[in-house]
Design an enzyme around this catalytic site. Structure first.
Site, PDB file in Angstrom:
ATOM      1  N   ASP A 166       0.829  -1.211   0.000  1.00 10.25           N
ATOM      2  CA  ASP A 166       0.000   0.000   0.000  1.00 10.25           C
ATOM      3  C   ASP A 166       0.864   1.262   0.000  1.00 10.25           C
ATOM      4  O   ASP A 166       1.970   1.262   0.533  1.00 10.25           O
ATOM      5  CB  ASP A 166      -0.923  -0.030   1.234  1.00 10.25           C
ATOM      6  CG  ASP A 166      -2.062   0.967   1.120  1.00 10.25           C
ATOM      7  OD1 ASP A 166      -2.370   1.400  -0.007  1.00 10.25           O
ATOM      8  OD2 ASP A 166      -2.644   1.313   2.160  1.00 10.25           O
TER       9      ASP A 166
ATOM     10  N   ASN B  42       1.305   3.491  -2.916  1.00  6.75           N
ATOM     11  CA  ASN B  42       1.846   3.961  -4.207  1.00  6.75           C
ATOM     12  C   ASN B  42       1.361   5.374  -4.536  1.00  6.75           C
ATOM     13  O   ASN B  42       2.119   6.216  -4.998  1.00  6.75           O
ATOM     14  CB  ASN B  42       1.406   3.035  -5.349  1.00  6.75           C
ATOM     15  CG  ASN B  42       2.041   1.668  -5.270  1.00  6.75           C
ATOM     16  OD1 ASN B  42       2.945   1.452  -4.465  1.00  6.75           O
ATOM     17  ND2 ASN B  42       1.578   0.761  -6.108  1.00  6.75           N
TER      18      ASN B  42
ATOM     19  N   TRP C 177       2.938   8.016  -2.337  1.00  2.00           N
ATOM     20  CA  TRP C 177       4.361   8.137  -2.710  1.00  2.00           C
ATOM     21  C   TRP C 177       4.507   9.090  -3.895  1.00  2.00           C
ATOM     22  O   TRP C 177       5.375   9.951  -3.919  1.00  2.00           O
ATOM     23  CB  TRP C 177       4.902   6.746  -3.066  1.00  2.00           C
ATOM     24  CG  TRP C 177       6.365   6.660  -3.357  1.00  2.00           C
ATOM     25  CD1 TRP C 177       7.378   6.400  -2.472  1.00  2.00           C
ATOM     26  CD2 TRP C 177       6.998   6.827  -4.645  1.00  2.00           C
ATOM     27  NE1 TRP C 177       8.588   6.384  -3.117  1.00  2.00           N
ATOM     28  CE2 TRP C 177       8.388   6.648  -4.447  1.00  2.00           C
ATOM     29  CE3 TRP C 177       6.525   7.104  -5.931  1.00  2.00           C
ATOM     30  CZ2 TRP C 177       9.315   6.723  -5.487  1.00  2.00           C
ATOM     31  CZ3 TRP C 177       7.451   7.196  -6.977  1.00  2.00           C
ATOM     32  CH2 TRP C 177       8.822   7.008  -6.744  1.00  2.00           C
TER      33      TRP C 177
ATOM     34  N   ASN D 215     -10.950  -2.232  -5.505  1.00  2.00           N
ATOM     35  CA  ASN D 215     -10.145  -1.345  -6.358  1.00  2.00           C
ATOM     36  C   ASN D 215     -10.767  -1.115  -7.742  1.00  2.00           C
ATOM     37  O   ASN D 215     -10.401  -0.170  -8.441  1.00  2.00           O
ATOM     38  CB  ASN D 215      -8.710  -1.875  -6.527  1.00  2.00           C
ATOM     39  CG  ASN D 215      -7.858  -1.759  -5.274  1.00  2.00           C
ATOM     40  OD1 ASN D 215      -6.976  -2.585  -5.026  1.00  2.00           O
ATOM     41  ND2 ASN D 215      -8.104  -0.733  -4.466  1.00  2.00           N
TER      42      ASN D 215
HETATM   43  C1  IPE Z   1      -5.545  -2.612  -0.315  1.00  3.80           C
HETATM   44  O1  IPE Z   1      -5.148  -1.292  -0.474  1.00  3.80           O
HETATM   45  C2  IPE Z   1      -5.509  -3.318  -1.629  1.00  3.80           C
HETATM   46  C3  IPE Z   1      -4.192  -3.505  -2.209  1.00  3.80           C
HETATM   47  C4  IPE Z   1      -3.053  -3.211  -1.666  1.00  3.80           C
HETATM   48  C5  IPE Z   1      -4.195  -4.106  -3.515  1.00  3.80           C
HETATM   49  P1  IPE Z   1      -6.215  -0.110  -0.618  1.00  3.80           P
HETATM   50  O2  IPE Z   1      -5.418   1.138  -0.733  1.00  3.80           O
HETATM   51  O3  IPE Z   1      -7.153  -0.408  -1.716  1.00  3.80           O
HETATM   52  O4  IPE Z   1      -6.979  -0.202   0.767  1.00  3.80           O
HETATM   53  P2  IPE Z   1      -7.893   0.877   1.508  1.00  3.80           P
HETATM   54  O5  IPE Z   1      -8.948   1.286   0.546  1.00  3.80           O
HETATM   55  O6  IPE Z   1      -7.026   2.028   1.881  1.00  3.80           O
HETATM   56  O7  IPE Z   1      -8.411   0.167   2.702  1.00  3.80           O
HETATM   57  C1  IPE Z   2      -1.434   0.327  -3.381  1.00  2.73           C
HETATM   58  O1  IPE Z   2      -1.238   1.692  -3.368  1.00  2.73           O
HETATM   59  C2  IPE Z   2      -1.676  -0.234  -4.759  1.00  2.73           C
HETATM   60  C3  IPE Z   2      -3.061  -0.658  -5.017  1.00  2.73           C
HETATM   61  C4  IPE Z   2      -4.046  -0.612  -4.179  1.00  2.73           C
HETATM   62  C5  IPE Z   2      -3.340  -1.178  -6.331  1.00  2.73           C
HETATM   63  P1  IPE Z   2      -2.460   2.718  -3.394  1.00  2.73           P
HETATM   64  O2  IPE Z   2      -2.799   2.971  -4.804  1.00  2.73           O
HETATM   65  O3  IPE Z   2      -3.557   2.249  -2.538  1.00  2.73           O
HETATM   66  O4  IPE Z   2      -1.782   4.003  -2.775  1.00  2.73           O
HETATM   67  P2  IPE Z   2      -2.391   4.964  -1.667  1.00  2.73           P
HETATM   68  O5  IPE Z   2      -2.802   4.104  -0.525  1.00  2.73           O
HETATM   69  O6  IPE Z   2      -3.541   5.659  -2.293  1.00  2.73           O
HETATM   70  O7  IPE Z   2      -1.269   5.881  -1.299  1.00  2.73           O
HETATM   71 MG    MG Z   3      -4.009   2.448  -0.593  1.00  2.00          MG
END
Ligand code: IPE
Ligand code: IPE
Ligand code: MG
Length: 246
Positions: free
Chosen positions: A21, A23, A26, A69
């Site tokens: 989590d 990305n 970042w 997602n």
């Molecule tokens: C969880 O991360 C899913 C993955 C890492 C693929 P999310 O960023 O989607 O989770 P929430 O929405 O913050 O709980």
């Molecule tokens: C995790 O990073 C990757 C996926 C869920 C696919 P995020 O995209 O959730 O990044 P944040 O949590 O919004 O920073």
């Molecule tokens: Mg996330």
């Protein structure tokens, strides 16, 4: 600083699962679009997979895309699927070189055709490898997994293949996407969030949880080793007393 060698003195988790989590944040920190974060997350995936294989971890499961997602903006979903296809194509050789078998959990038939096809192809082409099992959780949600398992078990009850009083934990396990995997020993989540987000609810019943503040693209070998050393210093009691274990 810890080294790989120190870590090999203790028991490794057989099944390590990671919620990758952070990305998006970042990228935002750098004034860039979220997709830039995903592109850099791929690098951390590659390094982590190689490090886990080198260490001798049996099973590594990565949460790559959740059922929830799908609700993200289309551009972001499309980019994630494009990165998936590109990585699968690019990494097949490396997976084979490292004797890694690819596996997937989730409702993978809901992936775009191209991604689904590429995924099945790499699973097949790494199927004979005997080293680490790398499982990608794609379009994965634990509640969806449990719902599907209940449907399958009910169908078998209806057809007199299983009787309700014989349903036990093994039967439930055997109807989950993870049927061939052991329970999770260590679950790591990056980015400072302290939640599970619908990941492997059944399988983490006795997992050790480890939360770390770094965003996924910054997750390094040193962070991985630190997490495992931390795990090795915990006492897993499984309901017993400390004295019973000794
Ligand atoms: C969880 O991360 C899913 C993955 C890492 C693929 P999310 O960023 O989607 O989770 P929430 O929405 O913050 O709980
Ligand atoms: C995790 O990073 C990757 C996926 C869920 C696919 P995020 O995209 O959730 O990044 P944040 O949590 O919004 O920073
Ligand atoms: Mg996330």
């Amino acid at each position: 600083m810890y080294t790989f060698e120190e870590l090999k003195k203790g028991a490794l988790p057989k099944h390590l699962a990671i919620i990758m989590d952070g990305n998006g944040r970042w990228a935002k920190q750098r004034g860039k679009l979220r997709v830039f974060g995903h592109e850099n997350g791929v690098k951390a995936v590659r390094e982590t997979v190689e490090n886990c294989a080198k260490l001798g971890i049996d099973c590594l499961t990565l949460y790559a895309f959740s059922t929830e997602n799908w609700n993200r903006p289309k551009l972001e979903v499309d980019t994630l699927m494009r990165l998936l296809v590109a990585s699968l194509k690019k990494e097949l050789k490396t997976l084979n070189k490292n004797n890694i078998r690819l596996n997937a959990i989730g409702n993978i038939s809901s992936l775009p055709k191209k991604a689904h096809k590429e995924l099945l192809e790499v699973i097949e082409k790494t199927g004979k490898n005997t080293g680490m099992t790398l499982t990608l959780a794609l379009s994965y949600g634990a509640r969806e997994e449990l719902k599907t398992a209940v449907q399958q078990i009910c169908a078998k009850v209806k057809n007199n293949i299983i009787s309700p009083e014989n349903i036990d934990e093994t039967i439930i396990n055997n109807h989950l996407y993870t049927q061939n995997l052991p329970d999770v020993d260590l679950l790591i989540r990056t980015s400072g969030e302290h939640r599970i987000s619908n990941f492997l609810l059944w399988q983490i019943a006795y997992a050790e949880l480890y939360f770390i503040d770094v965003f996924w693209p910054d997750f390094s070998e040193q962070h991985l080793v630190e997490a495992i050393i931390n795990y090795q210093n915990r006492e897993r009691r499984f309901g017993k007393t400390s004295e019973q274990l000794n």
